[in-house]
Design a protein around this motif. Sequence first.
Motif, mmCIF file in Angstrom:
data_model
loop_
_atom_site.group_PDB
_atom_site.id
_atom_site.type_symbol
_atom_site.label_atom_id
_atom_site.label_comp_id
_atom_site.label_asym_id
_atom_site.label_seq_id
_atom_site.Cartn_x
_atom_site.Cartn_y
_atom_site.Cartn_z
ATOM 1 N N LEU A 98 0.722 -1.308 -0.106
ATOM 2 C CA LEU A 98 0.104 -0.013 -0.150
ATOM 3 C C LEU A 98 0.789 1.405 0.071
ATOM 4 C CD1 LEU A 98 -2.990 -1.057 2.324
ATOM 5 C CD2 LEU A 98 -2.865 -1.023 -0.135
ATOM 6 N N GLU A 99 2.061 1.249 0.306
ATOM 7 C CA GLU A 99 3.076 2.329 -0.167
ATOM 8 C C GLU A 99 3.260 2.694 -1.433
ATOM 9 O OE1 GLU A 99 6.259 2.799 3.123
ATOM 10 O OE2 GLU A 99 6.057 0.537 3.020
ATOM 11 N N THR A 100 2.723 1.988 -2.451
ATOM 12 C CA THR A 100 3.167 2.206 -3.845
ATOM 13 C C THR A 100 1.840 3.112 -4.272
ATOM 14 O OG1 THR A 100 1.750 0.388 -4.566
ATOM 15 C CG2 THR A 100 4.450 0.151 -4.326
ATOM 16 N N TYR A 101 0.901 3.403 -3.750
ATOM 17 C CA TYR A 101 -0.385 4.157 -3.888
ATOM 18 C C TYR A 101 -0.310 5.454 -3.367
ATOM 19 C CZ TYR A 101 -2.138 -0.381 -5.669
ATOM 20 O OH TYR A 101 -2.013 -1.567 -6.310
ATOM 21 N N PRO A 102 -0.670 6.521 -3.955
ATOM 22 C CA PRO A 102 -0.741 7.813 -3.294
ATOM 23 C C PRO A 102 -2.049 7.786 -2.393
ATOM 24 C CG PRO A 102 -0.859 8.140 -5.728
ATOM 25 C CD PRO A 102 -0.916 6.661 -5.471
ATOM 26 N N LEU A 103 -1.908 8.414 -1.198
ATOM 27 C CA LEU A 103 -3.062 8.493 -0.225
ATOM 28 C C LEU A 103 -4.186 9.008 -0.815
ATOM 29 C CD1 LEU A 103 -2.694 7.669 2.948
ATOM 30 C CD2 LEU A 103 -2.589 10.058 3.437
ATOM 31 N N ASP A 104 -4.506 9.805 -1.666
ATOM 32 C CA ASP A 104 -5.628 10.060 -2.056
ATOM 33 C C ASP A 104 -6.334 9.111 -2.873
ATOM 34 O OD1 ASP A 104 -3.991 10.399 -4.029
ATOM 35 O OD2 ASP A 104 -4.568 12.569 -4.684
ATOM 36 N N THR A 105 -5.906 8.140 -3.148
ATOM 37 C CA THR A 105 -6.446 7.042 -4.007
ATOM 38 C C THR A 105 -6.771 5.974 -3.358
ATOM 39 O OG1 THR A 105 -4.595 5.731 -4.600
ATOM 40 C CG2 THR A 105 -4.827 7.611 -6.340
ATOM 41 N N ILE A 106 -6.517 5.867 -1.912
ATOM 42 C CA ILE A 106 -6.858 4.758 -1.098
ATOM 43 C C ILE A 106 -8.268 5.321 -0.356
ATOM 44 C CG2 ILE A 106 -6.349 3.625 0.954
ATOM 45 C CD1 ILE A 106 -3.346 4.162 0.278
ATOM 46 N N GLN A 107 -9.188 4.350 -0.188
ATOM 47 C CA GLN A 107 -10.594 4.817 0.450
ATOM 48 C C GLN A 107 -10.641 3.817 1.706
ATOM 49 O OE1 GLN A 107 -13.522 4.580 -2.573
ATOM 50 N NE2 GLN A 107 -13.047 6.527 -3.279
ATOM 51 N N MET A 108 -11.103 4.199 2.785
ATOM 52 C CA MET A 108 -11.577 3.583 3.795
ATOM 53 C C MET A 108 -13.005 3.222 3.673
ATOM 54 S SD MET A 108 -11.677 4.230 7.813
ATOM 55 C CE MET A 108 -12.313 3.074 9.191
ATOM 56 N N VAL A 109 -13.317 1.753 3.594
ATOM 57 C CA VAL A 109 -14.756 1.380 3.399
ATOM 58 C C VAL A 109 -15.292 0.635 4.598
ATOM 59 C CG1 VAL A 109 -14.440 1.289 0.900
ATOM 60 C CG2 VAL A 109 -13.837 -0.834 2.252
ATOM 61 N N GLY A 110 -14.630 0.575 5.813
ATOM 62 C CA GLY A 110 -15.183 -0.207 6.910
ATOM 63 C C GLY A 110 -14.095 -0.834 7.939
ATOM 64 N N THR A 111 -14.263 -1.111 8.929
ATOM 65 C CA THR A 111 -13.531 -1.910 10.023
ATOM 66 C C THR A 111 -13.972 -3.406 10.177
ATOM 67 O OG1 THR A 111 -14.795 -0.958 11.689
ATOM 68 C CG2 THR A 111 -12.871 0.313 11.078
ATOM 69 N N ILE A 112 -13.136 -4.180 10.744
ATOM 70 C CA ILE A 112 -13.352 -5.716 11.100
ATOM 71 C C ILE A 112 -12.685 -5.779 12.397
ATOM 72 C CG2 ILE A 112 -12.992 -7.913 10.540
ATOM 73 C CD1 ILE A 112 -13.168 -7.311 7.651
ATOM 74 N N GLU A 113 -13.004 -6.497 13.310
ATOM 75 C CA GLU A 113 -12.630 -6.941 14.683
ATOM 76 C C GLU A 113 -12.228 -8.235 14.507
ATOM 77 O OE1 GLU A 113 -12.762 -6.366 19.236
ATOM 78 O OE2 GLU A 113 -14.035 -5.159 18.184
ATOM 79 N N LYS A 114 -10.944 -8.882 14.532
ATOM 80 C CA LYS A 114 -10.743 -10.378 14.822
ATOM 81 C C LYS A 114 -9.778 -10.470 16.025
ATOM 82 C CE LYS A 114 -10.432 -10.984 9.737
ATOM 83 N NZ LYS A 114 -9.549 -11.500 8.831
ATOM 84 N N LYS A 115 -10.503 -11.399 16.744
ATOM 85 C CA LYS A 115 -9.791 -11.461 18.109
ATOM 86 C C LYS A 115 -9.186 -10.408 18.892
ATOM 87 C CE LYS A 115 -8.267 -16.053 16.302
ATOM 88 N NZ LYS A 115 -7.128 -16.897 15.879
ATOM 89 N N GLY A 116 -10.133 -9.499 18.932
ATOM 90 C CA GLY A 116 -9.847 -8.384 19.604
ATOM 91 C C GLY A 116 -8.854 -7.177 19.014
ATOM 92 N N VAL A 117 -8.257 -7.421 17.714
ATOM 93 C CA VAL A 117 -7.620 -6.546 17.004
ATOM 94 C C VAL A 117 -8.641 -5.808 16.082
ATOM 95 C CG1 VAL A 117 -5.748 -6.517 15.435
ATOM 96 C CG2 VAL A 117 -5.491 -7.916 17.419
ATOM 97 N N ILE A 118 -8.438 -4.507 15.891
ATOM 98 C CA ILE A 118 -9.129 -3.790 15.031
ATOM 99 C C ILE A 118 -8.421 -3.806 13.614
ATOM 100 C CG2 ILE A 118 -10.403 -1.871 14.347
ATOM 101 C CD1 ILE A 118 -10.823 -1.259 17.158
#
Length: 182
Positions: A98-118
């Motif tokens: 994900l360091e190869t992409y500019p930050l403005d092309t990355i979108q946050m679409v949600g969150t998931i919690e697995k075994k206490g880790v978000i």
Amino acid sequence: MKMLTDSLLPLLLMLLLAGCGDSDVQEVRTWMKEVDAQTKVQVPPLAAPKTFIPFAYAHKDEQDPFNPNKLLAELAKLAAAGGVSGLRPDTERRKELLETYPLDTIQMVGTIEKKGVIYAVLQVDRAVHQVVVGQHLGQNFGRITRIDDTTVSLKEIVQDATGDWVERLSRLELQESKETTK
């Protein structure tokens, strides 16, 4: 009728020539000469131009203050000394995907919690990625510092105008879905 036109034609020509005479023109010319002789035109003289004295730079042994190499030399000294802050990105580590992409092309679409880790769910183009705190993101040496339900916070390391490395706080916010439910 021909006789009438033959006798009138010379008469008309004489009348026309009589109108071209010098009747009142001589009076006007005399008046103009009198006015021209009486009128005195006074134009103030122009001021003398100021003399320009060029400035001579007398310190030939010293460095020219307008030399662009002077700024480059100072920046090189700062870079050799490690800059003002001493902060530098780790250029030796292996870059993440994900360091190869500019930050403005990355979108946050949600969150998931697995075994206490978000995990934050990020979308780049059509690919979906899961990231956790501590992973790197974006092209400015960004590192994820916090993930909550609506944002991913990160610190980026960028160069300022003087060439020093500084930290910049950035964040990705949750993007609302464009789909409508029925």
